[in-house]
Structure formats: C-alpha cells, structure tokens
Write a protein that holds these residues in place. Structure first.
Motif, PDB file in Angstrom:
ATOM      1  N   ARG B  15       0.826  -1.218   0.000  1.00 17.15           N
ATOM      2  CA  ARG B  15       0.000   0.000   0.000  1.00 17.15           C
ATOM      3  C   ARG B  15       0.855   1.261   0.000  1.00 17.15           C
ATOM      4  N   VAL B  16       1.857   1.276   0.882  1.00 21.53           N
ATOM      5  CA  VAL B  16       2.673   2.497   1.008  1.00 21.53           C
ATOM      6  C   VAL B  16       3.514   2.711  -0.244  1.00 21.53           C
ATOM      7  N   ARG B  17       3.988   1.625  -0.868  1.00 26.86           N
ATOM      8  CA  ARG B  17       4.716   1.792  -2.133  1.00 26.86           C
ATOM      9  C   ARG B  17       3.822   2.431  -3.191  1.00 26.86           C
ATOM     10  N   ILE B  18       2.576   1.947  -3.286  1.00 27.30           N
ATOM     11  CA  ILE B  18       1.641   2.549  -4.256  1.00 27.30           C
ATOM     12  C   ILE B  18       1.444   4.032  -3.934  1.00 27.30           C
ATOM     13  N   ALA B  19       1.209   4.308  -2.662  1.00 24.98           N
ATOM     14  CA  ALA B  19       0.926   5.692  -2.255  1.00 24.98           C
ATOM     15  C   ALA B  19       2.085   6.622  -2.594  1.00 24.98           C
ATOM     16  N   LEU B  20       3.297   6.177  -2.298  1.00 23.10           N
ATOM     17  CA  LEU B  20       4.472   7.011  -2.603  1.00 23.10           C
ATOM     18  C   LEU B  20       4.593   7.213  -4.113  1.00 23.10           C
ATOM     19  N   ASN B  21       4.360   6.156  -4.869  1.00 21.29           N
ATOM     20  CA  ASN B  21       4.429   6.264  -6.334  1.00 21.29           C
ATOM     21  C   ASN B  21       3.378   7.233  -6.873  1.00 21.29           C
ATOM     22  N   LEU B  22       2.142   7.104  -6.380  1.00 17.62           N
ATOM     23  CA  LEU B  22       1.070   7.993  -6.868  1.00 17.62           C
ATOM     24  C   LEU B  22       1.387   9.455  -6.557  1.00 17.62           C
ATOM     25  N   LYS B  23       1.965   9.699  -5.392  1.00 20.35           N
ATOM     26  CA  LYS B  23       2.317  11.083  -5.024  1.00 20.35           C
ATOM     27  C   LYS B  23       3.594  11.555  -5.723  1.00 20.35           C
ATOM     28  N   PHE B 192      -9.679  -3.345  -9.970  1.00 16.83           N
ATOM     29  CA  PHE B 192      -8.323  -3.893  -9.844  1.00 16.83           C
ATOM     30  C   PHE B 192      -7.567  -3.777 -11.166  1.00 16.83           C
ATOM     31  N   LYS B 193      -8.247  -4.161 -12.252  1.00 13.79           N
ATOM     32  CA  LYS B 193      -7.580  -4.096 -13.562  1.00 13.79           C
ATOM     33  C   LYS B 193      -7.233  -2.660 -13.949  1.00 13.79           C
ATOM     34  N   ALA B 194      -8.156  -1.752 -13.670  1.00 10.78           N
ATOM     35  CA  ALA B 194      -7.890  -0.341 -13.992  1.00 10.78           C
ATOM     36  C   ALA B 194      -6.667   0.160 -13.223  1.00 10.78           C
ATOM     37  N   CYS B 195      -6.567  -0.241 -11.972  1.00 10.90           N
ATOM     38  CA  CYS B 195      -5.408   0.172 -11.164  1.00 10.90           C
ATOM     39  C   CYS B 195      -4.115  -0.394 -11.747  1.00 10.90           C
ATOM     40  N   MET B 196      -4.155  -1.682 -12.103  1.00 14.62           N
ATOM     41  CA  MET B 196      -2.918  -2.336 -12.514  1.00 14.62           C
ATOM     42  C   MET B 196      -2.409  -1.848 -13.867  1.00 14.62           C
ATOM     43  N   GLU B 197      -3.249  -1.093 -14.571  1.00 10.18           N
ATOM     44  CA  GLU B 197      -2.765  -0.467 -15.809  1.00 10.18           C
ATOM     45  C   GLU B 197      -1.928   0.779 -15.520  1.00 10.18           C
ATOM     46  N   MET B 198      -1.938   1.198 -14.270  1.00  8.44           N
ATOM     47  CA  MET B 198      -1.161   2.395 -13.912  1.00  8.44           C
ATOM     48  C   MET B 198       0.231   1.994 -13.410  1.00  8.44           C
ATOM     49  N   GLU B 199       1.214   2.727 -13.866  1.00  5.55           N
ATOM     50  CA  GLU B 199       2.605   2.465 -13.497  1.00  5.55           C
ATOM     51  C   GLU B 199       2.795   2.494 -11.976  1.00  5.55           C
ATOM     52  N   ALA B 200       2.085   3.398 -11.280  1.00  2.00           N
ATOM     53  CA  ALA B 200       2.269   3.536  -9.828  1.00  2.00           C
ATOM     54  C   ALA B 200       1.906   2.249  -9.094  1.00  2.00           C
ATOM     55  N   PHE B 201       0.877   1.569  -9.593  1.00  2.00           N
ATOM     56  CA  PHE B 201       0.466   0.306  -8.976  1.00  2.00           C
ATOM     57  C   PHE B 201       1.379  -0.836  -9.423  1.00  2.00           C
ATOM     58  N   ASP B 202       1.638  -0.878 -10.724  1.00  2.00           N
ATOM     59  CA  ASP B 202       2.427  -1.995 -11.254  1.00  2.00           C
ATOM     60  C   ASP B 202       3.835  -2.023 -10.658  1.00  2.00           C
ATOM     61  N   ALA B 203       4.461  -0.856 -10.567  1.00  2.00           N
ATOM     62  CA  ALA B 203       5.834  -0.813 -10.039  1.00  2.00           C
ATOM     63  C   ALA B 203       5.883  -1.244  -8.579  1.00  2.00           C
ATOM     64  N   ALA B 204       4.757  -1.096  -7.885  1.00  2.00           N
ATOM     65  CA  ALA B 204       4.733  -1.407  -6.447  1.00  2.00           C
ATOM     66  C   ALA B 204       4.464  -2.876  -6.158  1.00  2.00           C
ATOM     67  N   GLN B 205       4.078  -3.647  -7.161  1.00  2.00           N
ATOM     68  CA  GLN B 205       3.661  -5.024  -6.883  1.00  2.00           C
ATOM     69  C   GLN B 205       4.847  -5.879  -6.417  1.00  2.00           C
ATOM     70  N   PRO B 206       4.528  -6.879  -5.609  1.00  2.00           N
ATOM     71  CA  PRO B 206       5.586  -7.701  -4.998  1.00  2.00           C
ATOM     72  C   PRO B 206       6.639  -8.187  -5.987  1.00  2.00           C
ATOM     73  N   ALA B 207       6.209  -8.706  -7.138  1.00  2.00           N
ATOM     74  CA  ALA B 207       7.160  -9.306  -8.078  1.00  2.00           C
ATOM     75  C   ALA B 207       8.152  -8.287  -8.622  1.00  2.00           C
ATOM     76  N   ASN B 208       7.812  -7.016  -8.540  1.00  2.00           N
ATOM     77  CA  ASN B 208       8.704  -5.993  -9.063  1.00  2.00           C
ATOM     78  C   ASN B 208       9.620  -5.366  -8.011  1.00  2.00           C
ATOM     79  N   GLN B 209       9.664  -5.946  -6.817  1.00  2.00           N
ATOM     80  CA  GLN B 209      10.611  -5.484  -5.808  1.00  2.00           C
ATOM     81  C   GLN B 209      11.910  -6.266  -5.945  1.00  2.00           C
ATOM     82  N   PRO B 210      13.041  -5.591  -5.714  1.00  2.00           N
ATOM     83  CA  PRO B 210      14.331  -6.259  -5.957  1.00  2.00           C
ATOM     84  C   PRO B 210      14.499  -7.549  -5.145  1.00  2.00           C
ATOM     85  N   GLU B 211      13.962  -7.582  -3.927  1.00  2.00           N
ATOM     86  CA  GLU B 211      14.186  -8.774  -3.090  1.00  2.00           C
ATOM     87  C   GLU B 211      13.362  -9.975  -3.542  1.00  2.00           C
TER      88      GLU B 211
END
Lengths: 216, 216
Positions: B15-23, B192-211
C-alpha cells in the motif's frame, strides 16, 4: 438528525458513542441485538451490507466503519478536535488508533471467537489465550509509544482526548472483560482512568446503555 | 529524504509503495525480511515497537501503520488527492478502505496464519478456509458498496485512484495468491484491472521489488 445503529457490547459502537458525546451531538440509538443475530437480517444488511455495527445515519446518509465515522465527525464538527495540529502529530495519533483498531480489535470480536470454537474446535482456554495474545502484542507496542514520547499528556496525545483515546478505552474494557492482566501497561491504565473521569466516556460505556439491563 | 522499511510480500508495505508512487515521491527501501524474522529484532523494534512493516522515515521522523502513513502523505502532499472533496464522499472512501484494512487483512496476515497452524493445530485446509472466509465476508460488503453506488467510477470513487484502491489492490493480489475465487466480484475485478494499468500500482507489486528474486 443522527441515528446510531449500535449494541452496548460492540467496541466499535462504543467508540462512536464516545465520539458523538465528545462532539456534543445528540443522537437516537437503534438497537441491533448481536446476540440474537439482528445484524445478519436482510433489513439491516440493506443499511450495512457488511452486517456490522456501528452504522451512523446523518440526515439520511448512511456512514459505515467506526474510524471512517470518527473522521467524518472530525471534518464536520471540528471542535473539540480529535486530532492535533500538524501532520506528524496527526500521524502519531492515527498510528496508535490503528494499532488498536486494525491489529487488536478485529481479531478479538465475537464472530472471530465463535469461528475459533466452531470451525477450528478451539477450547475456551485456547480462545482465551488467542484473545490475550492479541491484546498483549498490541499493547506491548502502544505502551512504549505512549510512555516514551513527550507528546503524551494526560491523554494519548496532549491534554485533550482524541481518536487514540476513543479507541483505547473500549479496548481496555474488552480486555478487562476477558481477564487480561494490564499491570504491565501503566501508561495505558493512567490514560484509561483519565478518560473514564469524563462524562462523554462514562455515559458511552456498555453498562450505561439502556439495553444492558435486558440482555445477558 | 524518505526511507521505507518494507518487504515485497507485505500487503501493508505494498500500500505504502503505491501511495508514494502515486504522489510522485522518491524513496529508498530498507529490506525487513519477514521470512527470516528481521522484523522481530531489537534493532527493528527500536524503529517500530510493534515489529511490523511498513515503517516510513521522513526527514528523521518515524511513521507507523500504513493507513496513518497514507493520511500523512495526503496531508503533506495533497496532489494528486487520495480522498475526494466533501465529508460524505471521504467517509465513503474511508469506509471501504477500513473494511479491507481492519476486517480482512489483519486476520489473514502471516503471523495469524502461523498462529492458527501452531497453537490451534489448524490443517492447511482449515487455514485456507479461514483465509477465504475472511476475504468473502469483506468482499461481499465491498462489492455492493461499489456496484450499487453512482459514486463509483473507473476506480472505487470517481475516476482517480485513492485510499480505497490503494488498499484493494494488495488485498486482491493476496487473495489470488491463496486461490480465492473472485468471479463473484466483477466490480472489484474491474477496478483492480484499472489500477494495474497504472505504473504507480504496477511498479509497487511484490514481483517488481528487488528482493523478490532472492527470497522464496
């Protein structure tokens, strides 16, 4: 015209009663008897599809979820304030609020305890241990956040009660009902006592609701 | 200077990753590996006595609890807004947010699922049933609140993503991971689908974290 759909023993309805009292707002109560399943009726689900109390109806608009209701009351009736000035201070109050409202209370409500004894065949002792574990984990975080901060005053933040106090008091009531030992939380106990000296908190407590006399 | 203590699989950190990205806020991540117990170390408890992620450090101030952090970001960086104008509309968004953040997520986190299998000897099937029951109960309320309201737009409220969407997306991810059938929730799936089309949501998803690459 404000109507509260509530129940004396619901901690979340208790929060809203305190909030309305602190803001000096008159309201009527519509009893939703959780012990007889009123909350699961089609009639009530038309008001709240989640089938939970509280629901607050303000001039015909239905408001759900106690934290959302309290933020609404804060926005529409700013005085006396539930949140301090300054974004950091407000974040501190909301963090303490959410430790209680997200991480303790939802795990210990009646529906969950019934699920543990039903689907998971938990014994009374296992349920009591579950309950106390949730309270301990949450209060172990709340106590140092209060005790080690210069922002803590007579109440959780400064000398006026706010969102955190409104959530803390019903949680302490609930913990006492389940015989949790709170002696490790002197700051929580001190703040609780300060709150309960106020009419707004005392009038909202379960024992002081009219339905308390007639329901086991 | 913003530092996020997080973990790829934590829904609350998501959630916080999405929020930071959106802002549009840059931040550094400090990995707190929940699978190896980093969150329970004395070092981390000095940052967050609750021993949970996320914690957000903004110019030296530690902020806790994802909802409190998002309200803080909203107050300090109002645009783009996470909450609509008008107290009633804001209450609607916060109610949906809290159904997810209070009544679904805390019951389904890793610590609780481990407690079920440990202290309560729940089988994998019983844990899965517990998980799905929580999601079903919550989404059964969220779906009509979205589907039956003219306030719902492309997102949970209107055509800009906000607090409710930020909580909904990690919850859907989590439900998919536990093989919940979401076909009864077409509005949730659409949002959900509308959100996931946005870079702010997609970049925040678990699979896209370096760890994500290095941790099972």
């Amino acid at each position: 015209m404000i109507k509260l759909y509530g129940y004396f023993r619901s901690s979340a309805a208790f929060r809203v009663r305190i909030a309305l009292n602190l803001k000096g707002l008159d309201y009527d109560t519509e009893l939703v008897n959780l012990s007889t399943g009123d909350h699961l009726s089609d009639d009530f689900r038309r008001i709240n599809p989640q089938g939970r109390v509280p629901a607050l109806v303000v001039d015909g608009t239905v408001l759900l979820q106690s934290l959302a209701i309290m933020e609404y009351l804060e926005e529409t009736h700013p005085a006396p304030a539930f949140l301090p000035d300054g974004a950091e201070a407000r974040a501190r109050v909301r963090a303490i609020t959410n430790i209680i409202a997200c991480d303790i209370h939802p795990l210990n409500n009646l529906a969950i305890l019934n699920y543990l004894s039903g689907a998971l065949s938990a014994s009374d002792e296992q349920k009591a241990t579950w309950y106390r574990h949730r309270v301990t984990e949450g209060f172990n975080a709340v106590e140092p956040l209060l005790a080690e901060s210069g922002d803590t005053g007579k109440f959780c933040h400064g000398d006026m009660p706010g969102l955190a106090d409104i959530c803390l008091v019903p949680q302490v009531f609930n913990a006492q009902r389940f015989n949790c030992d709170l002696s490790s939380y002197p700051t929580i106990e001190r703040v609780f006592k300060a709150c309960m000296e106020m009419e707004a908190f005392d009038a909202a407590q379960p024992a002081n609701q009219p339905e308390a006399a007639g329901i086991a």
